[in-house]
Design a protein around this motif. Structure first.
Motif, PDB file in Angstrom:
ATOM      1  N   SER A  58       0.839  -1.201   0.000  1.00 18.26           N
ATOM      2  CA  SER A  58       0.000   0.000   0.000  1.00 18.26           C
ATOM      3  C   SER A  58       0.877   1.255   0.000  1.00 18.26           C
ATOM      4  O   SER A  58       0.572   2.229  -0.696  1.00 18.26           O
ATOM      5  N   GLN A  59       1.994   1.232   0.722  1.00 15.07           N
ATOM      6  CA  GLN A  59       2.888   2.399   0.694  1.00 15.07           C
ATOM      7  C   GLN A  59       3.466   2.599  -0.704  1.00 15.07           C
ATOM      8  O   GLN A  59       3.640   3.724  -1.176  1.00 15.07           O
ATOM      9  N   LYS A 125       2.712   5.719   5.060  1.00 18.22           N
ATOM     10  CA  LYS A 125       3.796   6.486   4.444  1.00 18.22           C
ATOM     11  C   LYS A 125       3.724   6.391   2.922  1.00 18.22           C
ATOM     12  O   LYS A 125       3.032   5.530   2.368  1.00 18.22           O
ATOM     13  N   TYR A 126       4.444   7.265   2.269  1.00 13.43           N
ATOM     14  CA  TYR A 126       4.739   7.139   0.841  1.00 13.43           C
ATOM     15  C   TYR A 126       6.170   7.615   0.682  1.00 13.43           C
ATOM     16  O   TYR A 126       6.741   8.201   1.606  1.00 13.43           O
ATOM     17  N   SER A 127       6.752   7.374  -0.493  1.00 15.23           N
ATOM     18  CA  SER A 127       8.192   7.618  -0.626  1.00 15.23           C
ATOM     19  C   SER A 127       8.553   9.077  -0.353  1.00 15.23           C
ATOM     20  O   SER A 127       7.936  10.010  -0.889  1.00 15.23           O
ATOM     21  N   SER A 128       9.601   9.238   0.459  1.00 17.48           N
ATOM     22  CA  SER A 128      10.105  10.557   0.845  1.00 17.48           C
ATOM     23  C   SER A 128      10.395  11.447  -0.363  1.00 17.48           C
ATOM     24  O   SER A 128      10.239  12.671  -0.295  1.00 17.48           O
ATOM     25  N   MET A 215      18.643   8.721  -0.584  1.00 24.05           N
ATOM     26  CA  MET A 215      17.880   8.352   0.632  1.00 24.05           C
ATOM     27  C   MET A 215      16.677   7.464   0.325  1.00 24.05           C
ATOM     28  O   MET A 215      16.164   6.781   1.212  1.00 24.05           O
ATOM     29  N   MET A 216      16.199   7.531  -0.917  1.00 26.21           N
ATOM     30  CA  MET A 216      14.977   6.792  -1.292  1.00 26.21           C
ATOM     31  C   MET A 216      15.025   5.304  -0.921  1.00 26.21           C
ATOM     32  O   MET A 216      14.000   4.681  -0.705  1.00 26.21           O
ATOM     33  N   VAL A 289      11.689  14.271   6.651  1.00 22.54           N
ATOM     34  CA  VAL A 289      10.781  14.207   5.490  1.00 22.54           C
ATOM     35  C   VAL A 289       9.808  13.032   5.646  1.00 22.54           C
ATOM     36  O   VAL A 289       8.603  13.168   5.426  1.00 22.54           O
ATOM     37  N   VAL A 290      10.338  11.873   6.067  1.00 21.06           N
ATOM     38  CA  VAL A 290       9.472  10.687   6.248  1.00 21.06           C
ATOM     39  C   VAL A 290       8.385  10.988   7.280  1.00 21.06           C
ATOM     40  O   VAL A 290       7.233  10.580   7.133  1.00 21.06           O
ATOM     41  N   ASN A 291       8.743  11.736   8.311  1.00 18.35           N
ATOM     42  CA  ASN A 291       7.778  11.996   9.384  1.00 18.35           C
ATOM     43  C   ASN A 291       6.900  13.214   9.143  1.00 18.35           C
ATOM     44  O   ASN A 291       6.244  13.709  10.054  1.00 18.35           O
TER      45      ASN A 291
END
Ligand code: FAQ
Length: 368
Positions: A58-59, A125-128, A215-216, A289-291
């Motif tokens: 789903s992410q 989440k989704y990709s940063s 970072m991805m 970014v992730v958060n």
């Protein structure tokens, strides 16, 4: 295309509470994994395996859909008609990838509505990478070259992941991503062979996108919470750090060919290891970014929520139409197989009441 076993409905929710003792079913399941068998939707699977897949798939789907936004931003401003047509097709492909992935996750008993709700509430989440802005046309080149390039590097091993529907979806996705990567590189090539100003745009975009792309691949292996278990289940075939290294090794020569400089003073070839060494990743920026506190996190989520609300009438109309035809809800499977295929003539004029006058009028429209 996919079935939805209802006994999986509760799996995702209860997985974390499940005891982690190895049952005979767990052992038999692991044997199937070790024998490189695909696990299919109706097969028995541990709750935690199901939960991990729902989370990751789903992410991944959310990333594809949110990932349409930065490039969508440039469709009206592409420099030529050809570039506009290519970009339109690419952005549409990303939407398609999202749909295959949502469908693959649905086979695990989670509904599309639940997944969308988790995205909109900020729970999923989704990709940063998609929280960074696209400031110039060169950013579109960098997204294709680097972001799609990184996505392929990560997704090719997923074509052999242990869950059948996810692995099969990835095969088509990877073929399309490979085309996307080439179109991005082609944009960069055109800019780098252009005027000094165009080459500067290309270098500026590379300077801004390089580290977010590095970072991805996710946190380093020592900080990755899910890697060990996902590797044991053969969901993950290659670790975050190994994929990052492979990506850097493949991309540095491509930058050299463009005549661009990768913004990393510590980047150097290590002949003994047969790999490039690279500088320290700013993990603080990654987690920020992730958060939710990246340059455009709020705007990206707001755009998705708005698109969902703007499309509400379409979903309601489809549901009302299905109800009128004697079913409670829209059945995409039936639509796919043509049982209820969309008929614009019927939609325009209504099937239920025959109006000879209108029919005559339509006939004369056709003759004229
Ligand atoms: N961004 O323990 P790990 C694309 C989270 S598709 C945000 O290592 P895992 C196509 C991770 O979820 C790009 N969060 O996790 C395109 C976990 O948090 P959680 C997307 C990240 O799952 C191109 C926590 O950190 N691709 O670009 C990120 O084993 C152009 C701990 O991490 C996929 O989703 C990140 N970058 O490994 C579209 C591929 N990295 O869930 C449009 C499938 C990590 O516990 C235009 N996914 N996190 O709250 C995967 O391969 C894996 O999920 C990883 C992460 C490798 C991303």
């Amino acid at each position: 295309m996919y079935t939805q076993p209802t006994d999986r409905k509760e799996l995702a929710a209860t997985a974390e509470r499940a005891p982690r003792t190895l049952t005979p079913e767990d052992a038999a399941f692991q044997q199937r994994i070790d024998a490189d068998e695909f696990i299919e939707p109706r097969d028995w699977m541990p709750q935690a395996y199901c939960k991990t897949l729902v989370r990751q798939i789903s992410q991944h789907a959310h990333s594809e859909i949110v990932g349409m936004l930065p490039e969508g931003n440039w469709i009206t401003r592409a420099p030529t008609l050809k570039r506009k047509a290519i970009l339109l097709a690419k952005v549409q492909d990303e939407g398609g990838h999202g749909l295959y992935l949502y469908a693959a996750a649905e086979t695990l008993g989670v509904s599309r509505d639940e997944m969308i709700e988790a995205l909109h509430s900020g729970k999923a989440k989704y990709s940063s990478i998609f929280n960074y802005p696209t400031l110039t046309w060169a950013d579109i080149g960098c997204i294709g070259w680097l972001v799609d390039g990184a996505a392929i590097m990560n997704q090719i091993p997923l074509c052999r992941c242990s869950y059948g529907p996810y692995a099969r979806a990835m095969i088509r996705v990877c073929k399309e991503e490979s085309f996307h990567q080439r179109q991005g590189y082609d944009i960069m090539l055109a800019l780098c062979r252009g005027t000094p100003e165009q080459k500067n745009l290309a270098q500026d975009a590379l300077d801004r996108w390089w580290w977010p792309v590095v970072m991805m691949f996710g946190p380093s292996d020592k900080d990755s919470t899910h890697s060990a278990q996902s590797a044991a289940w053969k969901i993950k075939r290659v670790s975050n750090d190994d994929l990052r290294q492979k990506f850097i090794d493949a991309t540095v020569p491509q930058a050299d060919l463009l005549g661009l400089k990768i913004p990393d003073a510590d980047l150097k070839w290590n002949a003994r290891r047969g790999h490039y060494e690279f500088g320290a990743v700013d993990w603080e920026e990654f987690w920020r970014v992730v958060n939710g506190d990246g340059p455009l996190n709020r705007e990206r989520l707001a755009a998705r929520v708005k698109a969902y609300e703007d499309g509400r009438w379409v979903r309601e109309a489809a549901t009302a139409y299905a109800a009128k035809r004697g079913r409670g809800s829209f059945d995409p499977d039936a639509a796919k197989h043509g049982r209820d295929s969309f008929d614009p003539d019927v939609a325009k004029h209504g099937r239920d009441s025959f109006d000879p006058d209108a029919a005559k009028h339509r006939a004369s429209e056709k003759v004229a």
